[in-house]
Design an enzyme around this catalytic site. Structure first.
Site, short mmCIF file in Angstrom:
data_model
loop_
_atom_site.label_atom_id
_atom_site.label_comp_id
_atom_site.label_asym_id
_atom_site.label_seq_id
_atom_site.Cartn_x
_atom_site.Cartn_y
_atom_site.Cartn_z
N CYS A 155 19.04 21.48 -52.03
CA CYS A 155 19.11 20.02 -52.11
C CYS A 155 18.24 19.32 -51.08
O CYS A 155 17.92 18.14 -51.23
CB CYS A 155 20.57 19.57 -51.95
SG CYS A 155 21.62 19.96 -53.37
N TYR A 183 19.05 12.20 -53.68
CA TYR A 183 19.54 11.00 -53.00
C TYR A 183 18.34 10.24 -52.40
O TYR A 183 17.25 10.82 -52.22
CB TYR A 183 20.53 11.43 -51.90
CG TYR A 183 21.31 10.30 -51.29
CD1 TYR A 183 22.29 9.65 -52.03
CD2 TYR A 183 21.07 9.89 -49.98
CE1 TYR A 183 23.01 8.59 -51.47
CE2 TYR A 183 21.79 8.84 -49.42
CZ TYR A 183 22.75 8.20 -50.17
OH TYR A 183 23.46 7.16 -49.62
N ASN A 185 17.17 9.46 -49.59
CA ASN A 185 16.44 9.95 -48.42
C ASN A 185 15.72 11.26 -48.67
O ASN A 185 15.10 11.81 -47.75
CB ASN A 185 17.39 10.10 -47.22
CG ASN A 185 18.49 11.13 -47.45
OD1 ASN A 185 18.72 11.58 -48.57
ND2 ASN A 185 19.18 11.48 -46.39
N LYS A 186 15.77 11.77 -49.90
CA LYS A 186 15.16 13.06 -50.20
C LYS A 186 13.67 12.93 -50.50
O LYS A 186 13.12 11.84 -50.59
CB LYS A 186 15.89 13.72 -51.37
CG LYS A 186 17.37 14.00 -51.10
CD LYS A 186 17.56 15.04 -50.02
CE LYS A 186 19.03 15.25 -49.68
NZ LYS A 186 19.83 15.77 -50.78
N GLN A 187 13.03 14.09 -50.70
CA GLN A 187 11.58 14.11 -50.94
C GLN A 187 11.21 13.30 -52.18
O GLN A 187 10.21 12.58 -52.19
CB GLN A 187 11.09 15.56 -51.10
CG GLN A 187 11.18 16.38 -49.84
CD GLN A 187 12.54 17.06 -49.67
OE1 GLN A 187 13.51 16.72 -50.34
NE2 GLN A 187 12.59 18.05 -48.79
#
Length: 384
Positions: A155, A183, A185-187
């Site tokens: 994740c 989410y 804030n992810k890549q």
């Protein structure tokens, strides 16, 4: 005073237009955008199947159920992660068995995983902490040796890869199944959302049914098993498609920001920076530094307070899972059970990190951090 958030999604007009196209269509769920997003994620992770779900947590839950993990089983995992990796084990009434971490990669110590295997062990949930794939090759080999299911909690690692003697391996290609999270804030982000990827036909079919209320593609009101409402909608999938198209741009910008931090902080005598390795190509999720032994326990929290007071977003990634109140109540864990995890956790500091972060912002964060670290140390000296 600067106002620099801890994270911020990178959304362009391309994503906005893609979402608007879906809104102008007749299909908002179970449609072609989900299928396209799945195909792209399967290709990126070098897997045969991809199953879009409403979150990474939902994906881990589905894999647990599809893998036949239940109350009689133990599942080995890390205490240093977001709680979802352990919660997914609890969802199926299995027992999470924690092992301590490697202080460099912050992933599970492979030797300690081997020592924790018992006749009740059914699977290993391996987390690529902060996008670092250290130990994944060895954990896969260990799982194969003991005929255990390796479930890759990827994740935090979308887009990363590992150089192996047999060639390049994508994060998401390890073990029986892997799960990504998207989410903000992810890549890449879909707002909320996740993706299961696997080469196992049975796991894929079961996960597709589980995410869709237990249906097997027959009548809409025919439910072959207990299932869940874990589908990803077309709006989110449309955004995911564009983010996948922009993946190399997004990853390169995250590498750029990480390098700016390295260049500015590598001579800071108070910090331990993330460990990078030539054959392990991180997909940068967050930029987490650690306070060294010049600081006392508890002073990290004062550093966070002072940074926030100066407009710098920051956080303590991650509090130990085994010391969360519900884990202590259920299993009786206590401080000292996993000392490396607890030591690292007490000193971690996540700094602002996002793709559009400028060099000026990075320098402002670092300058403020320098001042705050000195201030905390001087305050302690003043107490003596």
């Amino acid at each position: 005073m600067p106002n620099i958030p801890l994270s911020k999604p990178d959304i362009t007009q391309l994503e906005i237009d893609a979402v608007l196209d879906v809104l102008h269509s007749d299909t908002l769920s179970i449609g072609p955008k989900v299928e396209e997003f799945e195909a792209r994620c399967a290709k990126i992770s070098s897997r045969r199947h991809a199953i879009a779900v409403s979150s990474g947590t939902a994906g881990l839950h589905c894999v647990m159920v599809a893998g036949g993990i239940g109350p009689e089983h133990e599942v080995i995992t890390t205490p240093f992660s977001f709680v979802a990796s352990a919660n997914s084990i609890l969802f199926v009434d299995a027992k999470p068995v924690f092992v301590d971490i490697d202080p460099k990669t912050l992933n599970m110590d492979v030797d300690k995983v081997a020592a924790a295997i018992t006749p009740k062990t059914k699977a290993i949930v391996a987390v690529e902490c902060f996008g670092h794939p250290g130990g994944m090759v060895e954990l896969e080999q260990l799982a194969q040796k003991h005929e255990l299911a390796l479930i890759e909690d990827a994740c935090e690692g979308f887009g990363g890869h590992v150089d192996t003697p047999r060639g390049d391996r994508a994060i998401g290609s390890f073990g029986r199944a892997s799960v990504f999270g998207f989410y903000p804030n992810k890549q890449i982000t879909t707002g909320e959302g996740g993706m299961i990827v696997t080469d196992d036909d049975k796991i894929a079919a079961m996960c597709r049914s589980l995410r869709n209320q237990g249906r097997d593609g027959m009548s809409w009101l025919a439910h072959q098993r207990l299932g869940y409402n874990y589908r990803l909608d077309e709006l989110s999938a449309a955004m995911g498609v564009v983010q996948c198209q922009r993946l190399e741009e997004l990853l390169e910008n995250r590498r750029r920001v990480a390098q700016l931090y390295f260049d500015r902080l590598m001579t800071n005598r108070y910090l331990i920076l993330p460990t990078v390795m030539d054959d392990l190509h991180m997909s940068w999720f967050v930029f987490v530094v650690r306070l060294n032994d010049l600081f006392e326990p508890g002073e990290r929290d004062e550093v966070i307070r002072l940074l926030r007071a100066e407009g710098i977003g920051c956080n303590n990634y991650f509090p130990p899972i085994h010391l969360q109140p519900y884990m202590v109540e259920k299993y009786g864990y206590k401080a000292g059970d996993f000392p490396i995890c607890e030591y690292v956790s007490s000193r971690t500091l996540a700094l602002p990190f996002f793709t559009k972060m400028t060099e000026k912002q990075v320098l402002a964060v670092c300058a403020t951090l320098d001042r705050v670290l000195e201030k905390v140390l001087m305050a302690r000296k003043g107490r003596f």
